[in-house]
Design a protein around this motif. Structure first.
Motif, PDB file in Angstrom:
ATOM      1  N   LYS A   1       0.686  -3.070  -4.676  1.00  0.00           N
ATOM      2  CA  LYS A   1       2.136  -3.222  -4.697  1.00  0.00           C
ATOM      3  C   LYS A   1       2.706  -2.797  -3.350  1.00  0.00           C
ATOM      4  CE  LYS A   1       2.494  -2.256  -9.653  1.00  0.00           C
ATOM      5  NZ  LYS A   1       3.088  -1.398 -10.708  1.00  0.00           N
ATOM      6  N   PRO A   2       3.864  -3.356  -2.965  1.00  0.00           N
ATOM      7  CA  PRO A   2       4.502  -2.878  -1.734  1.00  0.00           C
ATOM      8  C   PRO A   2       4.874  -1.408  -1.847  1.00  0.00           C
ATOM      9  CG  PRO A   2       5.478  -4.956  -2.463  1.00  0.00           C
ATOM     10  CD  PRO A   2       4.599  -4.472  -3.584  1.00  0.00           C
ATOM     11  N   ILE A   3       4.668  -0.683  -0.755  1.00  0.00           N
ATOM     12  CA  ILE A   3       5.079   0.720  -0.657  1.00  0.00           C
ATOM     13  C   ILE A   3       6.182   0.790   0.379  1.00  0.00           C
ATOM     14  CG2 ILE A   3       4.367   3.087  -0.164  1.00  0.00           C
ATOM     15  CD1 ILE A   3       1.499   2.219  -0.806  1.00  0.00           C
ATOM     16  N   LEU A   4       7.322   1.330  -0.018  1.00  0.00           N
ATOM     17  CA  LEU A   4       8.504   1.291   0.825  1.00  0.00           C
ATOM     18  C   LEU A   4       9.078   2.697   0.989  1.00  0.00           C
ATOM     19  CD1 LEU A   4      10.206  -0.935   2.203  1.00  0.00           C
ATOM     20  CD2 LEU A   4      11.591  -1.038   0.125  1.00  0.00           C
TER      21      LEU A   4
ATOM     22  N   ILE B   1       7.073 -11.214  -3.346  1.00  0.00           N
ATOM     23  CA  ILE B   1       6.018 -10.214  -3.168  1.00  0.00           C
ATOM     24  C   ILE B   1       4.670 -10.911  -3.189  1.00  0.00           C
ATOM     25  CG2 ILE B   1       4.861  -8.221  -4.205  1.00  0.00           C
ATOM     26  CD1 ILE B   1       7.565  -7.303  -5.231  1.00  0.00           C
ATOM     27  N   ASP B   2       3.847 -10.614  -2.200  1.00  0.00           N
ATOM     28  CA  ASP B   2       2.481 -11.111  -2.141  1.00  0.00           C
ATOM     29  C   ASP B   2       1.563  -9.904  -1.941  1.00  0.00           C
ATOM     30  OD1 ASP B   2       0.111 -12.439  -1.856  1.00  0.00           O
ATOM     31  OD2 ASP B   2       0.625 -13.458   0.014  1.00  0.00           O
ATOM     32  N   GLY B   3       0.948  -9.454  -3.028  1.00  0.00           N
ATOM     33  CA  GLY B   3       0.112  -8.253  -2.935  1.00  0.00           C
ATOM     34  C   GLY B   3       0.955  -7.038  -2.614  1.00  0.00           C
ATOM     35  N   ASP B   4       0.698  -6.415  -1.458  1.00  0.00           N
ATOM     36  CA  ASP B   4       1.447  -5.215  -1.089  1.00  0.00           C
ATOM     37  C   ASP B   4       2.461  -5.480   0.025  1.00  0.00           C
ATOM     38  OD1 ASP B   4      -0.264  -5.598   1.035  1.00  0.00           O
ATOM     39  OD2 ASP B   4      -1.044  -3.544   1.062  1.00  0.00           O
ATOM     40  N   GLN B   5       2.817  -6.754   0.213  1.00  0.00           N
ATOM     41  CA  GLN B   5       3.755  -7.096   1.276  1.00  0.00           C
ATOM     42  C   GLN B   5       4.864  -8.003   0.758  1.00  0.00           C
ATOM     43  OE1 GLN B   5       3.525  -5.761   4.472  1.00  0.00           O
ATOM     44  NE2 GLN B   5       1.842  -4.561   3.578  1.00  0.00           N
TER      45      GLN B   5
END
Length: 310
Positions: free
Chosen positions: A220-223, A3-7
């Motif tokens: 954060k990543p949004i999935l 994870i890097d930031g939101d990706q």
């Protein structure tokens, strides 16, 4: 995958999730892992990979994996062997997996986090903590339904989730943790590494939900872990168009990705467990983007356009 930031990142490059919720066509739901034919899984994974799908969301039932005897934790060797093989097949094709725990189980009458649940979750997480094919653990699927329907309080469910997340992180510090909430996913974002939500409704309401989550979650990543439309209720053209609009909305908002619900339709013989057998027109059998003959529905064209396989 990291994870890097939101990706998500893989080998220094962005890893957009193009995914599907997956059960084998002939052994879905309660038949998964206990009856699954591994040769059929291998062939189905090839179909999914050819369409550019790179992530699968699978569901584990603790009662299929463990036998409880005199308070001892007894893993069932045959079931874990099937799970090991599925992970191996998926990894060899480049898939990453989101593994849902505690699926279709009631976490005790008062939603208390039991020692047995903790031990089973920890066993699974420790067993696969070095497995590169796993993208994330999903601690609880649609846990918010427990309090939205009034069966439990919100505080009970969130306390259970906090304990589950802590258990997974202690047993496996290598893989991130999420929870596939249905509504108000932004409310549990502080507990999780990945913010997950699900959608089965109209496109306009999806846009509103994305806007709300995006306004409150930026680090954060949004999935979108499940988005689906049953062709028992809609024409194939409508299913394709709604999914394609969803994919474009996810990309426009620079979210981490999406997973369709489901990969395959299921024959009635596969979903019938007496005395509860769905009828010919039951929605649950027709969410797939491939039919029971493995023939692609029109929605596969939408997937291929996004993944670059058209």
């Amino acid at each position: 995958v990291t994870i890097d930031g939101d990706q998500f990142m893989l080998n220094g490059q962005p890893f957009p999730v193009y995914g599907a919720n997956y059960y084998p066509r002939s052994t879905p739901f309660a038949r998964f892992l206990t009856e699954t034919d591994l040769e059929a899984v291998s062939a189905e994974l090839d179909i999914l990979a050819d369409a550019g799908i790179n992530t699968l969301r699978i569901f584990l039932r603790h009662d299929d994996l463990f036998q409880c005897q005199d308070e001892a934790l007894l893993p069932l060797a045959d079931t874990f062997a099937r799970l090991d093989a599925i992970l191996r097949y998926a990894g060899s094709r480049g898939f990453r997996l989101i593994v849902v725990l505690n699926h279709d189980s009631t976490p005790s009458p008062d939603f208390a986090f039991s020692q047995r649940t903790a031990a089973e979750m920890a066993f699974i997480a420790r067993r696969y903590r070095e497995e590169p094919a796993i993208l994330a653990w999903d601690a609880l699927d649609r846990g918010d339904q427990a309090y939205l329907h009034g069966d439990f309080s919100r505080e009970q469910v969130l306390a259970w989730l906090a304990d589950a997340v802590q258990t997974l992180r202690q047993a496996d510090p290598s893989h991130p943790v999420t929870a596939g909430w249905w509504q108000n996913a932004e409310a549990i974002a502080p507990l999780l590494d990945i913010v997950s939500f699900q959608h089965y409704g109209e496109y306009d309401s999806l846009r509103q939900r994305i806007a709300i989550i995006r306004s409150q979650v930026s680090d954060k990543p949004i999935l979108l872990t499940a988005v689906g439309y049953s062709t028992s209720a809609l024409e194939e053209t409508a299913q394709r168009n709604l999914l394609y609009q969803t994919f474009e909305e996810i990309a426009a908002n620079q979210m981490a990705g999406w997973l369709v619900y489901m990969a395959f339709d299921y024959p009635l013989t596969a979903t019938c467990t007496e005395p509860d057998c769905p009828g010919d027109d039951d929605l649950i059998n027709y969410y797939g983007i491939w039919n029971t003959s493995y023939f692609p529905k029109l929605a596969v064209d939408a997937v291929k356009r996004i993944t670059g396989r058209d």
